[in-house]
Structure formats: C-alpha cells, structure tokens
Enzyme design. Sequence first.
Site, PDB file in Angstrom:
ATOM      1  N   TYR A 436      -8.058  -1.534   0.453  1.00  0.00           N
ATOM      2  CA  TYR A 436      -7.192  -0.431  -0.020  1.00  0.00           C
ATOM      3  C   TYR A 436      -7.792   0.944   0.295  1.00  0.00           C
ATOM      4  O   TYR A 436      -8.927   1.051   0.688  1.00  0.00           O
ATOM      5  CB  TYR A 436      -6.778  -0.590  -1.474  1.00  0.00           C
ATOM      6  CG  TYR A 436      -7.806  -0.679  -2.582  1.00  0.00           C
ATOM      7  CD1 TYR A 436      -9.117  -0.261  -2.435  1.00  0.00           C
ATOM      8  CD2 TYR A 436      -7.416  -1.183  -3.815  1.00  0.00           C
ATOM      9  CE1 TYR A 436     -10.007  -0.340  -3.496  1.00  0.00           C
ATOM     10  CE2 TYR A 436      -8.310  -1.267  -4.886  1.00  0.00           C
ATOM     11  CZ  TYR A 436      -9.607  -0.838  -4.704  1.00  0.00           C
ATOM     12  OH  TYR A 436     -10.484  -0.915  -5.734  1.00  0.00           O
ATOM     13  N   GLU A 437      -6.949   1.963   0.149  1.00  0.00           N
ATOM     14  CA  GLU A 437      -7.297   3.340   0.556  1.00  0.00           C
ATOM     15  C   GLU A 437      -7.588   3.431   2.051  1.00  0.00           C
ATOM     16  O   GLU A 437      -8.390   4.250   2.489  1.00  0.00           O
ATOM     17  CB  GLU A 437      -8.507   3.865  -0.230  1.00  0.00           C
ATOM     18  CG  GLU A 437      -8.255   4.122  -1.682  1.00  0.00           C
ATOM     19  CD  GLU A 437      -7.023   4.942  -1.925  1.00  0.00           C
ATOM     20  OE1 GLU A 437      -6.648   5.732  -1.035  1.00  0.00           O
ATOM     21  OE2 GLU A 437      -6.407   4.772  -2.977  1.00  0.00           O
ATOM     22  N   GLY A 438      -6.920   2.605   2.819  1.00  0.00           N
ATOM     23  CA  GLY A 438      -7.137   2.588   4.264  1.00  0.00           C
ATOM     24  C   GLY A 438      -8.178   1.532   4.585  1.00  0.00           C
ATOM     25  O   GLY A 438      -9.330   1.627   4.141  1.00  0.00           O
TER      26      GLY A 438
END
Length: 593
Positions: A436-438
């Site tokens: 997550y978050e890229g």
Amino acid sequence: MSEYQFPYKDARFLINDLLDFDRMCADAGLEEVNSELAFAVLEEAARLGSEVLAPLNKIGDKLGSRLEEDGVHQAAGFAEAYRQYVDNGWASLAADEEFGGQAMPRLLAASVVEIWDSSNVAFSLCPLLTTGAVEALAKHGSDELKNAYLPNMVSGEWTGSMCLTEPAAGSDLAAVSTKAVPEGEHYLINGQKIFITWGDHQMTDNIIHLVLARLPDAPAGVRGISLFLVPKFLLDENGQPGERNDAHCVGVEHKLGIHGSPTCSLNFGDNGDGAIGYLVGEPNKGLIAMFTMMNEARQGVGIQSLGVSERSYQQARAFAKERLQGTNSDGSRFPIIEFPDVRRMLMMMKAATEAMRGLIYIAAAETDREHAAANPEDARKHAARTGVYTPIVKGWISELSQEITYLGTQIHGGMGYVEETGSTQHYRDARIMTIYEGTTGIQGLDLVGRKILGDNGEALQELLDEIHATADDMSDVNGLSGMARALLKAVQSGREARAWLLEHASEDRNVAAAVSVNFMMMMGYLCGGWVMGRSALKAAEILDSGNGDQSFLNTKQMTAQFYFDHLLPRCNSCFATVKTGSKSTMALDIDQF
Ligand SMILES: Cc1cc2nc3c(=O)[nH]c(=O)nc-3n(C[C@H](O)[C@H](O)[C@H](O)COP(=O)(O)OP(=O)(O)OC[C@H]3O[C@@H](n4cnc5c(N)ncnc54)[C@H](O)[C@@H]3O)c2cc1C
C-alpha cells in the site's frame, strides 16, 4: 509474545548525538523544545505503547473487525485505547499550532510514531491516515473547510481516511471513475472506493474521508482528478456531526495481516443523489493535493516497517536467549543464541533496524529543516532531498522489513510457524508494507523518474557528495578505515549508477523502469551504510572524549561493522544488475511466459 520496550538508547543516540536535536530546535526558533522535553515525551509515549497498545496487538489480530447494521465495529479495547491516545494529546503532537497542534519537530514525531507502530501497527494506521488528511487539508483546503474540520481532526476527535483506490484504479489513478457533480455550494459524489483503511469504525463521532473523483467536464487521465472532503456525518449549524451522509461501508476485507485495522469498501451515493462533498483545492488538481497526504503516508509506512521489524527483533532476541538446543560436553544445555547462524540472523535484524531507524530520523529532520528554512532556495533544497529520501524510506525499508520479520520467524524454528508465539503476526503484518501507499515498483519509478531524471540527478548528486564526505571523515579515524574504504567504494558505485541511468534512460523507454527497483534498493543499502558509518564515527568521537555509555557505543560500532560486512555489499550486486539494463528482463514475448 514478548513485551515491547522502546529502544531508548538508540533513539537518544540518534536524536541527541547524531542529529543534534537541541541545536536543530534552536535553529528552528523552537525555544521551548529541547532534548530533555523530547525524552520526557518519548517516555510517556512508550508507557502508552507498552502498557496499553502492545497488549492489544494480538487481540486485534485475533478478533479483527466486523461489519454490522450500523457500520464497522473495531476490535475490543481499541476504542478505549484511542480515547487515551486522544485525551493525552498524542494526535496533535506535530500539527501546526493554528488549529490546535503542538508543532513539535517531525524528528520527535517520527520517534513517537515508531512506538505506536511497534506496539500495534494496526491501531496506529488510524492516526497515520488522520495526520495525512490534516496535512492535505491544511495545505490545500479553503479557510472555511479548515475552520470547520481541522480543529477536531488535529485533536483526534474525528479521524481521516484516504479514498483513492477503486476496483479498476489502483496504481494507475488515471482510471479513477468516481463522479462529483456540483450542486449549489457542494458536490454530489457517486462511486465506489475499495481497500479504505479505517474507512469506518465506532471510535469517534465523525470520519472525514478525502476522496478522489472526477467533475463532469474533467479531462481524461490524472489531470482530471479533483479532491473532495466527504464527512461521514454532515455538520449541523453548530459545527457538530448531524445528519448521516450517504457514504457507507459495504464490506470489510479478510486479509493476511493488520487484522485490527478495518480495510473497507465504501459506497458513495447508494441511497440517493450522491454523498455530499466539498472541493479541496482547485478543480482537476486533486492529485497534487493528495500527494501531500501520500508523501506523509509513505514516510509513515517506512516507520511502520521499522516498528514491526523492531518488535520482531525484540521477540526473536528474547526467544534466542531462552530456547535451549545445544548440549555442552558436561551434558548441560545452552541457548540457541550461541550458535553462529542464529547470531548472524540476530545481527542482521539488529543492524538493519538500526540503519532503518537512522535513515528515518535523518529524513524526518530534513522535513524539519525544510519547515525552518530561512529562504525559499534553502527550503527548495531540503524539499528536493526529502523527495529523494521518501521513496527510499518507503521502498527500501518496507522491502527490508520482509527479510527482518522472516528472520524473526526463522529464529523461532517450528514455534515461529505457529500462531502461539506471535512471531507470525509480525511477518504477516509487515507483508502489506511493500504494497500500500504505492507498491515497491511505484517507489522505484518515483525515485528514478521524478526524483532523479526529473532534476538531472542533481539532488541525488548532493546526497552522494555528503556520503562521500562521511567516508572521508571516517578514513582519518583509528579503527574505521576499513569501513571508510567500503563506503567510498559503495558511493563510487552510486555515482556510476547515477551516471549510467542519466546516460541510458533515454535509449529505450523500458530501461529506467526495468532497473528502477534495483536502483532504489542500491540507494537504500548505500544510505544505510552512510547512517551506520556516521553512527560509528560519532560513537568513536564520544568514546575518545571518555564520555558516554561505553558499552552502547562499542555495540554501535560493532553493529556498524556487521552492516558493512553483510548488508553494504548488496549495493554491488544491485549495481551489477542495474548495469544489465532491460534486455533480459524484456526479452521474452508475453506468450513465452
Ligand atoms: C490492507 C490494505 C489497505 C489499503 N489502504 C488503502 C487506503 O487507505 N486508501 C486507498 O486509497 N487505498 C488503499 N489500499 C490500496 C493500495 O494502495 C493498492 O492496493 C496499491 O496501491 C496497489 O494497487 P492495486 O492493488 O490496484 O495493484 P495494481 O496497481 O493492480 O498492481 C499490481 C502489480 O502491478 C505492478 N504495477 C502496477 N502499475 C505499475 C507500473 N506503472 N509500473 C510498474 N509496476 C506496476 C504493481 O507494482 C503490482 O506488483 C490498501 C490496500 C490494502 C491491501
């Protein structure tokens, strides 16, 4: 499961000795803040972490959250713990004073957040997202929105969520299809968001969703995305949560780890014309506003990765000292920590977490310097450096945390594979951090694309020069010349990799993308070497002066040596791979897989 203890000595060494906190605060004009206050704050945080949040870690993992008629119910004990967190003022620690924050340095905040993350990462995701939402709103929201929402978000009375992902729009936010139609002073939002962390719960009176959506006439792609504030409860004339907005959780994911953190599917506008939302920032410029939040969250995921690694290390260390396996010649048994291979694994865990912590603190201090910069040019320089650090902090540290939590499990042997010891929870919890978050792939692209090719490698060059200067300083110090030579060699590889990238990126459109993750990992191992080299240097200086905690400082130097022997050489293998470019990676046709 072992108890958690904040590693004070390492934090104190980094904050006071390596980063000279008192001077940093004085330079920033923060007269009332000093290291004495910082350590009082950390002691209080550690108490809440160890006594309240850490015991809930396993409970959250076991119980998870559940969706009922009235929404999502978090695991037992979480609401009471959150109340303590808010009542003790932790939510507002680093926020600006304008809306009730305490404006403490980011460096101190990063250290405090490590405590929440080690204690209970599923819980700490909730404040992380609120902090990001506060940042985005403070920077891009209108005064009216800020006045209405920020005081309660800063204090933690209301939490925030980040609503980007949709079934067809993950890494590629250009595909966002949620719609926003203007209606008078507000907008009507229709669409579905998935995987929304702490998107619903019962811990607070309101939840403020920041939602990416498209206006009716928006251009296609990322240039047509706007950001909207969509509260769970609309505010009444007194500014208090009133009527329920049409933003509802319709599902909670069953997942590998972080069970205590509800991962929600949110539907907007299912029951009428649309959920009411308010535009944040300018139309079609939502991604810029969201990036404020994402950058905050990316550094935050780096801290999570450190926090979970530290907890895993502490547990493995305790187990290795207790578990008897070897037999002495007199028939007595000895603990597994005496086996060289167990030592190797523990040293790997210790050296890596210390390097992670150092880099995170250095990156946080850079943000403080940006805030305190005397002029725009200085601020730009610090921002550019932060720009380089962010994908490394997120990408490298989250990748390394996979190996560290794997080792934590490995040290436990068979007991590591069963749930009883709790070791598997750290391994499972850490797994999301590269996603997550890229994803790691996106962090690699951010580093090589925006942060290096975007400024012709200038900001990276300055970082490499600084690492070089540390290596030069180390060369003059008795006992550190071997490490100095290794760091010089690694930084030279860093320079060559930078030059290689600038030269070859334009040759073929796949080159930069194909090498990006290895490039990012190389820079991570190099930065880790820099941190550990600087630490060894500082330790030598204090030891020379005859002051300080001799045992801690000697341990720091030996841990640095281990990093140089076992982790820094990975720079070379990453570099060797970078130099091969994209050819073998892209050689097969799709149907050859
Ligand atoms: C537990 C959990 C919590 C989450 N919390 C939130 C949240 O609070 N808010 C929110 O908005 N989202 C949230 N997410 C979503 C998360 O951010 C996405 O899952 C993540 O960004 C990846 O998107 P995706 O799942 O669509 O994967 P995809 O984008 O489909 O990626 C699949 C694979 O393709 C690769 N890939 C994709 N595009 C590229 C590219 N351009 N170059 C190279 N490789 C590429 C990826 O690296 C990955 O390996 C959460 C997800 C989970 C599982």
